[in-house]
Scaffold this motif. Structure first.
Motif, PDB file in Angstrom:
ATOM      1  N   ALA A  22       0.811  -1.215   0.000  1.00  0.00           N
ATOM      2  CA  ALA A  22       0.000   0.000   0.000  1.00  0.00           C
ATOM      3  C   ALA A  22       0.850   1.273   0.000  1.00  0.00           C
ATOM      4  O   ALA A  22       0.409   2.309  -0.484  1.00  0.00           O
ATOM      5  CB  ALA A  22      -0.933   0.013   1.206  1.00  0.00           C
ATOM      6  N   VAL A  23       2.057   1.206   0.525  1.00  0.00           N
ATOM      7  CA  VAL A  23       2.936   2.380   0.587  1.00  0.00           C
ATOM      8  C   VAL A  23       3.894   2.311  -0.592  1.00  0.00           C
ATOM      9  O   VAL A  23       4.640   1.349  -0.722  1.00  0.00           O
ATOM     10  CB  VAL A  23       3.709   2.412   1.925  1.00  0.00           C
ATOM     11  CG1 VAL A  23       4.654   3.591   1.973  1.00  0.00           C
ATOM     12  CG2 VAL A  23       2.739   2.471   3.091  1.00  0.00           C
ATOM     13  N   PRO A  24       3.893   3.321  -1.477  1.00  0.00           N
ATOM     14  CA  PRO A  24       4.744   3.254  -2.664  1.00  0.00           C
ATOM     15  C   PRO A  24       6.224   3.401  -2.326  1.00  0.00           C
ATOM     16  O   PRO A  24       6.595   4.000  -1.321  1.00  0.00           O
ATOM     17  CB  PRO A  24       4.265   4.429  -3.528  1.00  0.00           C
ATOM     18  CG  PRO A  24       3.648   5.375  -2.569  1.00  0.00           C
ATOM     19  CD  PRO A  24       3.095   4.545  -1.448  1.00  0.00           C
ATOM     20  N   GLY A  25       7.056   2.825  -3.174  1.00  0.00           N
ATOM     21  CA  GLY A  25       8.497   2.926  -3.004  1.00  0.00           C
ATOM     22  C   GLY A  25       9.089   1.643  -2.470  1.00  0.00           C
ATOM     23  O   GLY A  25       8.390   0.807  -1.896  1.00  0.00           O
ATOM     24  N   PRO A  26      10.396   1.461  -2.655  1.00  0.00           N
ATOM     25  CA  PRO A  26      11.040   0.235  -2.184  1.00  0.00           C
ATOM     26  C   PRO A  26      11.242   0.249  -0.674  1.00  0.00           C
ATOM     27  O   PRO A  26      11.557   1.271  -0.080  1.00  0.00           O
ATOM     28  CB  PRO A  26      12.387   0.251  -2.916  1.00  0.00           C
ATOM     29  CG  PRO A  26      12.658   1.696  -3.146  1.00  0.00           C
ATOM     30  CD  PRO A  26      11.330   2.343  -3.362  1.00  0.00           C
ATOM     31  N   ASP A  27      11.038  -0.878  -0.072  1.00  0.00           N
ATOM     32  CA  ASP A  27      11.266  -1.053   1.358  1.00  0.00           C
ATOM     33  C   ASP A  27      12.064  -2.332   1.559  1.00  0.00           C
ATOM     34  O   ASP A  27      11.489  -3.411   1.679  1.00  0.00           O
ATOM     35  CB  ASP A  27       9.949  -1.133   2.129  1.00  0.00           C
ATOM     36  CG  ASP A  27       9.241   0.180   2.174  1.00  0.00           C
ATOM     37  OD1 ASP A  27       9.871   1.152   2.596  1.00  0.00           O
ATOM     38  OD2 ASP A  27       8.071   0.236   1.770  1.00  0.00           O
ATOM     39  N   PRO A  28      13.381  -2.232   1.598  1.00  0.00           N
ATOM     40  CA  PRO A  28      14.188  -3.445   1.767  1.00  0.00           C
ATOM     41  C   PRO A  28      14.136  -3.937   3.208  1.00  0.00           C
ATOM     42  O   PRO A  28      14.990  -3.633   4.018  1.00  0.00           O
ATOM     43  CB  PRO A  28      15.593  -2.995   1.367  1.00  0.00           C
ATOM     44  CG  PRO A  28      15.610  -1.530   1.639  1.00  0.00           C
ATOM     45  CD  PRO A  28      14.207  -1.049   1.424  1.00  0.00           C
ATOM     46  N   MET A  29      13.074  -4.664   3.507  1.00  0.00           N
ATOM     47  CA  MET A  29      12.896  -5.215   4.848  1.00  0.00           C
ATOM     48  C   MET A  29      13.017  -6.730   4.758  1.00  0.00           C
ATOM     49  O   MET A  29      12.649  -7.332   3.759  1.00  0.00           O
ATOM     50  CB  MET A  29      11.513  -4.866   5.401  1.00  0.00           C
ATOM     51  CG  MET A  29      11.269  -3.397   5.611  1.00  0.00           C
ATOM     52  SD  MET A  29       9.565  -3.076   6.105  1.00  0.00           S
ATOM     53  CE  MET A  29       9.653  -3.495   7.817  1.00  0.00           C
ATOM     54  N   THR A  30      13.495  -7.317   5.818  1.00  0.00           N
ATOM     55  CA  THR A  30      13.572  -8.773   5.874  1.00  0.00           C
ATOM     56  C   THR A  30      12.192  -9.346   6.182  1.00  0.00           C
ATOM     57  O   THR A  30      11.268  -8.622   6.578  1.00  0.00           O
ATOM     58  CB  THR A  30      14.571  -9.210   6.957  1.00  0.00           C
ATOM     59  OG1 THR A  30      14.107  -8.732   8.231  1.00  0.00           O
ATOM     60  CG2 THR A  30      15.967  -8.663   6.681  1.00  0.00           C
ATOM     61  N   VAL A  31      12.047 -10.629   6.018  1.00  0.00           N
ATOM     62  CA  VAL A  31      10.771 -11.299   6.316  1.00  0.00           C
ATOM     63  C   VAL A  31      10.409 -11.160   7.798  1.00  0.00           C
ATOM     64  O   VAL A  31       9.253 -10.857   8.122  1.00  0.00           O
ATOM     65  CB  VAL A  31      10.816 -12.775   5.863  1.00  0.00           C
ATOM     66  CG1 VAL A  31       9.595 -13.530   6.346  1.00  0.00           C
ATOM     67  CG2 VAL A  31      10.930 -12.860   4.359  1.00  0.00           C
ATOM     68  N   PRO A  32      11.360 -11.333   8.749  1.00  0.00           N
ATOM     69  CA  PRO A  32      10.976 -11.124  10.155  1.00  0.00           C
ATOM     70  C   PRO A  32      10.524  -9.694  10.455  1.00  0.00           C
ATOM     71  O   PRO A  32       9.607  -9.499  11.263  1.00  0.00           O
ATOM     72  CB  PRO A  32      12.246 -11.469  10.938  1.00  0.00           C
ATOM     73  CG  PRO A  32      13.006 -12.378  10.054  1.00  0.00           C
ATOM     74  CD  PRO A  32      12.703 -11.934   8.663  1.00  0.00           C
ATOM     75  N   MET A  33      11.113  -8.705   9.802  1.00  0.00           N
ATOM     76  CA  MET A  33      10.665  -7.322  10.012  1.00  0.00           C
ATOM     77  C   MET A  33       9.261  -7.119   9.438  1.00  0.00           C
ATOM     78  O   MET A  33       8.452  -6.398  10.013  1.00  0.00           O
ATOM     79  CB  MET A  33      11.646  -6.337   9.378  1.00  0.00           C
ATOM     80  CG  MET A  33      12.956  -6.216  10.113  1.00  0.00           C
ATOM     81  SD  MET A  33      12.780  -5.428  11.717  1.00  0.00           S
ATOM     82  CE  MET A  33      12.419  -3.766  11.226  1.00  0.00           C
TER      83      MET A  33
END
Length: 120
Positions: free
Chosen positions: A22-33
């Motif tokens: 829903a929030v545009p742009g890249p978010d390099p987060m891990t699966v646990p985050m």
């Protein structure tokens, strides 16, 4: 007991993934985050929606709880991007990759963040 933990992790992942979508742009987060984002958003948003609309098992209440969970998870993601990653929310700079990935240690230890800022 282990089934409940797996169910919470899967629903947290789904809610977190929907918030990231829903929030545009890249978010390099891990699966646990992503799972943590979904779980915290579900508890906060789902709790507020259940208090406002009731926790009955009819389709209206369940839908309100789902929307509240996704909305609060999206707001938490916006706050994470703004104050942890130091990125804008809108505009062309919001679609750029962050300069470095902020891990859980950086979030919980503000001193490490200051040391990294001094090294730049």
């Amino acid at each position: 007991m282990i089934g409940a933990v797996i169910q919470v992790a899967i629903s947290g992942f789904i809610i977190g993934a929907l918030a990231r979508w829903a929030v545009p742009g890249p978010d390099p987060m891990t699966v646990p985050m992503t799972i943590l984002l979904g779980i915290v958003g579900s508890f906060l948003g789902g709790g507020v929606a259940a208090a406002m609309f009731g926790a009955d098992q009819d389709s209206g209440s369940v839908f309100a709880i789902l929307l509240g969970s996704i909305l609060v998870s999206s707001l938490l993601l916006v706050a994470y991007r703004r104050w942890v990653q130091h990125r804008p929310i809108t505009g062309p700079a919001a679609h750029e990759q962050p300069k470095r990935r902020a891990g859980l240690g950086t979030i919980l230890n503000p001193r490490a963040r200051k040391d990294d800022d001094l090294r730049r």
